[in-house]
Structures are given as C-alpha cells and as structure tokens.
Scaffold this motif. Sequence first.
Motif, PDB file in Angstrom:
ATOM      1  N   TRP A 255       0.822  -1.204   0.000  1.00  0.00           N
ATOM      2  CA  TRP A 255       0.000   0.000   0.000  1.00  0.00           C
ATOM      3  C   TRP A 255       0.860   1.260   0.000  1.00  0.00           C
ATOM      4  N   LEU A 256       1.896   1.303   0.813  1.00  0.00           N
ATOM      5  CA  LEU A 256       2.747   2.488   0.876  1.00  0.00           C
ATOM      6  C   LEU A 256       3.457   2.730  -0.448  1.00  0.00           C
ATOM      7  N   ALA A 257       3.879   1.660  -1.097  1.00  0.00           N
ATOM      8  CA  ALA A 257       4.509   1.810  -2.419  1.00  0.00           C
ATOM      9  C   ALA A 257       3.512   2.386  -3.423  1.00  0.00           C
TER      10      ALA A 257
ATOM     11  N   THR B 200       3.551   6.013  -5.499  1.00  0.00           N
ATOM     12  CA  THR B 200       3.550   5.958  -6.966  1.00  0.00           C
ATOM     13  C   THR B 200       2.294   6.595  -7.552  1.00  0.00           C
ATOM     14  N   LEU B 201       1.135   6.336  -6.941  1.00  0.00           N
ATOM     15  CA  LEU B 201      -0.141   6.798  -7.489  1.00  0.00           C
ATOM     16  C   LEU B 201      -0.671   8.010  -6.742  1.00  0.00           C
TER      17      LEU B 201
ATOM     18  N   VAL C  78       1.629  11.199   2.259  1.00  0.00           N
ATOM     19  CA  VAL C  78       2.171   9.850   2.075  1.00  0.00           C
ATOM     20  C   VAL C  78       2.935   9.430   3.324  1.00  0.00           C
ATOM     21  N   ALA C  79       3.715  10.352   3.887  1.00  0.00           N
ATOM     22  CA  ALA C  79       4.442  10.056   5.126  1.00  0.00           C
ATOM     23  C   ALA C  79       3.475   9.798   6.274  1.00  0.00           C
ATOM     24  N   ALA C  80       2.369  10.553   6.326  1.00  0.00           N
ATOM     25  CA  ALA C  80       1.370  10.328   7.373  1.00  0.00           C
ATOM     26  C   ALA C  80       0.729   8.958   7.243  1.00  0.00           C
TER      27      ALA C  80
ATOM     28  N   PHE D 188     -10.791   5.373  -7.472  1.00  0.00           N
ATOM     29  CA  PHE D 188     -10.656   6.789  -7.123  1.00  0.00           C
ATOM     30  C   PHE D 188      -9.210   7.247  -7.217  1.00  0.00           C
ATOM     31  N   VAL D 189      -8.310   6.408  -6.725  1.00  0.00           N
ATOM     32  CA  VAL D 189      -6.888   6.761  -6.735  1.00  0.00           C
ATOM     33  C   VAL D 189      -6.362   6.902  -8.161  1.00  0.00           C
TER      34      VAL D 189
END
Length: 626
Positions: free
Chosen positions: A113-115, A119-120, A178-180, A453-454
């Motif tokens: 998910w983090l990747a 990316t997206l 993204v960091a959060a 959505f993403v």
Amino acid sequence: MARHDVERTKRRANRMNGSGGTPSVARAARLVLATGCLAYVAGSIVASLEPSRGAWGLHMAGYLAPPLRWILWIAMAAGAGLVVLGDSATAARPQTDPARASLRPFVAVAGVWLALAATLRVRESLLGDASVWIANVNAPVLSLYSEPLSARLLDGFGSVLSWLGSRVDQSSLGFASVAAGVPAAALIAGIAREISGRASASVVGALLLTSGFMALFFGYVESYPIAVVFLLAYVWLALRFLRGSGSAIAAAGALALGIASHAGLAHLYASYGVVAWRAGSTLPKRLAYFLAPAAGALAIVLLLGYEADHLVLGLRRALESGVGTEGATGALYLRPYALVSWRHATDVASALLLAAPLALLLLAAAFAAAPLGSLRDRPALLFLGVGALTGLALIALLMVPVAPAQDWDLYAMLATPAAVAGVAFGAAFLPGALRGRGGAGLAGLSACALLSFVLVNANSATSLDRFDDVVSDPAYVSLYGRAYAHESLERRWRERGDPARALVHARAALEAEPGNPRYWTNVGNDLRLTGRTEASVAPLRRALEIDSTRWDAAYDLGLSYMGLNRPGEALPLFHRAARAAGDRPEIWHNLGLAHFALGERDSAVAIYRMILERWPGYAASLRPSG
C-alpha cells in the motif's frame, strides 16, 4: 429456573462468538451483504457508463481508459461473486488474542500500500483546499484556520523541503500525506488486531487499509490526513483501554491532539464518554476524565499560537458555513437545494460510498444479524458505534458551500469512525463472512473501490475531467462553490501556459460571482495573455471600480496600457501597485519601462539601480535560457 439461565447464557455466548443468532437470521445477514455487494458493483458500472454529477461516489471508473475500466469492473464483479459464494459454514476459529496476533501478513499488505501511495499520488491540487494550503505554507505568515496543529505540522514539512532546496508545491508537499500514511497503516494494524475476534485479522486489516478514507494518504495537501492519524490513534488507544490493557489518559491525549489538528474531530467526544464512564469509579472521577481531552485540546491550540477569541469566532463561522444558514453566510454560499431533499440525500450517499462502501455494507448486515441489546456486553462496539453515529450525523447535516465532491476529504475524515465500526461489527457478528473466499472477495472489492478513485486522481487529464464535471452543475453546487472551483482551474491552466483554457474558467467563475473583483481581474489578465489587449481593459477597470485597493488589477491594467502603447495611463497604475505590493521586482521593472517610454530616463535608471540593489538575481532571471 437454572435451566433457563443456562440457555440464556448460551444464547449470549453465541452472540459474543459471532454466530449471528439463529440460522435464519444469519442467512438474512449474509443475504444483505451479498445483495449489497452486487448492488454496489452494478451501481458503479451504471454510474460509470455515463458519469453523473449526482453519483460522484460511484462514477470514477467512467473517467479511466476502457482497458483499465474493464479490468476494474471484472475485478469488482469477481469480488462480489466470491462474497455471494462465500460459505457461511466456514469452520469456527478461536478468538484472536490482540496481544499475540501475528502482524506479518498485514505488514506485507501495508508495504504494498505504501509503495502504491507514493507511486499513485494525486497530481493536481484541485480537490479540497490543496491550493489554499500550498499558498498558506509558502506565505510569510502562517494561517492556523480551525486546524492549528495540522497547519504547524504542514508548515514544518514545508520548511524541511525549503531547507533541502525543493520547491514547496503539490508534487513535494503531497509527500506529507504519504508520510502520514506510515503511522496510519501501523495504527490500522493495531486496530485490526483489537477488533478481528474470530474473523481473519488479515481480511479485517485489508478492509480497513483499502477503505475509501485511505485515499487521503495518496498525496493530498490537506489537514485531513494528519487529523485522521490522530483519529486512528485515539480509536486504537481507546480499544486497548476498553479491553483492559492501556490507559484512558492516553486515549484522552490522542483525542486532544485530534481536536487540535481539526476542530471537526470534536464530534468524537460522544464516543469518549464510553471511555470516561468506564475509567472512573465515581461521578467526579468520570467527570474529570471526560473534561481531560477538552482541557488538553485548548492548551495545545493556545500553545500553538491560536488566540482564544479567534478560536470561538472560527468555530462559530465553521458551524454557520457548514449548516448553510442564509442569514450568516448569504445566498452566495447556499447550495441550490434544501437539507431535506433528494439531491442532498444523493450527496450524502455519494460521500459514504466513496469513503467507506464495504464497511457500511458490513454494518447493515451486522444489524440484520444481531439485536442492539447485544452491545451491552460489548463496550468496544458501543464505543465504535457512538463514534460512527456522530460522524454520520455530521455528514448528513453538513451543507458546505463548495461542491460536495470537491470537499470529499472532509466527508472522508468524518466517515472514518463509521468505516472502523462497520468492519468491527462485521467481524463481531459475521466472522465467517470475513474469512475464506468470502473475506477475500470483500477485501478485493474494497481494494477496487479505492483504486478506482486513486487512479483517476493519479492522472492529470482524468482528474481534471472529473473535477470540471462535479463542480459545474448549478443544480448541485452553490454560486460560491462554482466560482471557487473554476478559479482553481483558471489558475492551473494559466500557470501551465495555456491562457485560452484559463479564460474559459475565468469567465465561468465570473458568471457565478460577478461581484468579486478578483474574478474580473482574472478575466482581464487572461484576455491580455491571449492577445486581446484592448478587450482586457474593461474587466480590469471594473475590478478597480469594485475594489480600488487591488494592486494586481492596477498592475495588470498597467500592463494592458503598455501593450496598447499608452504609457502615460500605465504609469500611475504601476505606482499604485508598487505602493501596495512593493516587494515584487516585476512591478518596479515595468514602472521603469513606463518612465523610459515617456522619456523620463533618469527616473528609469534610478529604479533599475534600486532593483539591482534589492534583488541582485532578478536581472539574470530576465535573460532567456540557452
């Protein structure tokens, strides 16, 4: 009598073990879940065939290219099929011990998910108030709004970016969310361990991790990602305390931080009442526990530089704007429909379908499986249920002035407690549905909903198309909302060197709010940039008639006069702009050009010397590169 007590105890144990009561009730609950999943897939496909502004929580796939759209539809249909085929007689499994549950499967999912989030991530600063926050972080003085802690943290992230030599814009500042997402994913892992019970912890975690509110962590420049981190921390700490492990004070501290990060999280106070009641043994102690988050939040916002009178005024204005009272905000801010209307109902439904579709289906199925009285034995579910109800009530009552689809992030934050509660109720009363192929189908369907959505917002073209659609309908969006959104689009195209497209949106904003001098200025500026210099004079004059203090209108009108070879009329306008915004070298540069064109060379030379002294790098910036 003893036999009756034994039977009653067995029935209560069955409810607590997630049997869902009688087989007929369990089948009814499974039918609600399966039918809901099929209806959700069908609704998404129908809404995407011809994207409707009134179905903005379902229509995302309609903006994607056909191959990708078809793949998503097939994957969603497959997920719903697995839910329908899921075996309600899945072998029982022991209760998950939150203290001993393995995190390895969930860590792998979180890593993926983090990747994906990096990316997206979103490419345009249009949804929500991203452009406002970017400007705020770049401004000399930071505005705290009603989110002082979030504002300070975003500003700190921007300061780090500046120190590293990076430009503070959508692309760079978006990494704050993204960091959060890292602590958010870790907290979801903890929550999944607390609520999974006899359901699969991996499925529970996957459902939470792919809920629509998690789109907030895909690069949005907003206060909501930060606020949701504190919200999740509060939920996790409260669940630990209600299980008998952890401290009520820790939950109170997390709630205080959450309210300081966004005033809208004050609605969680009702759920905290469950914690405070169980924390204290006497009424005074319970009252002390209950007041702790409020005292903590007040102390935090005051330490962050928020003045007490501004706090009261900000809360009042937020409330008045949110409920859309004409006497407080004027007809300009009112939506074109009433609170009790089918259009408002479709907006509320779209918000929920975007933020927590599968969780709400699980919530509906759980209520079909278990009576409300069963919550007496489950303080954790009572806590989650109260938080969900207050958040859903706010969503139903809010009438924010911008397009609801643009303000999706506010709804996502408010729907987060309902998302957690829905999955928790499903795990408690329908654990078999959250295991095996049925659980895999639910997780897959949830992932597809989030991904649709993403993917739309990770592409500039598709996100612009959708944004233009959802903010332009006068039947759904207030005058202010349409003007505000079209100004964002105007700024986007102007900054990217396409003044012709910018002019279209500048005129749309002006049509919605003709009394705003800023929109007259934008129209005039874009007319000049498209080569229609003569036509640009009238709107710029009109802007100054409405507000004679606007330096940008005076400056742009001066540029138009220079383009028409009328430096005598441009000169006083440049002087006016220089007095109002004298820290901009381009104004002084054009003032010097006007003096030079009038033959006043000494004045021009004096201005250019001053520019070289104050802004030694400005001259180099005027030289063409290459």
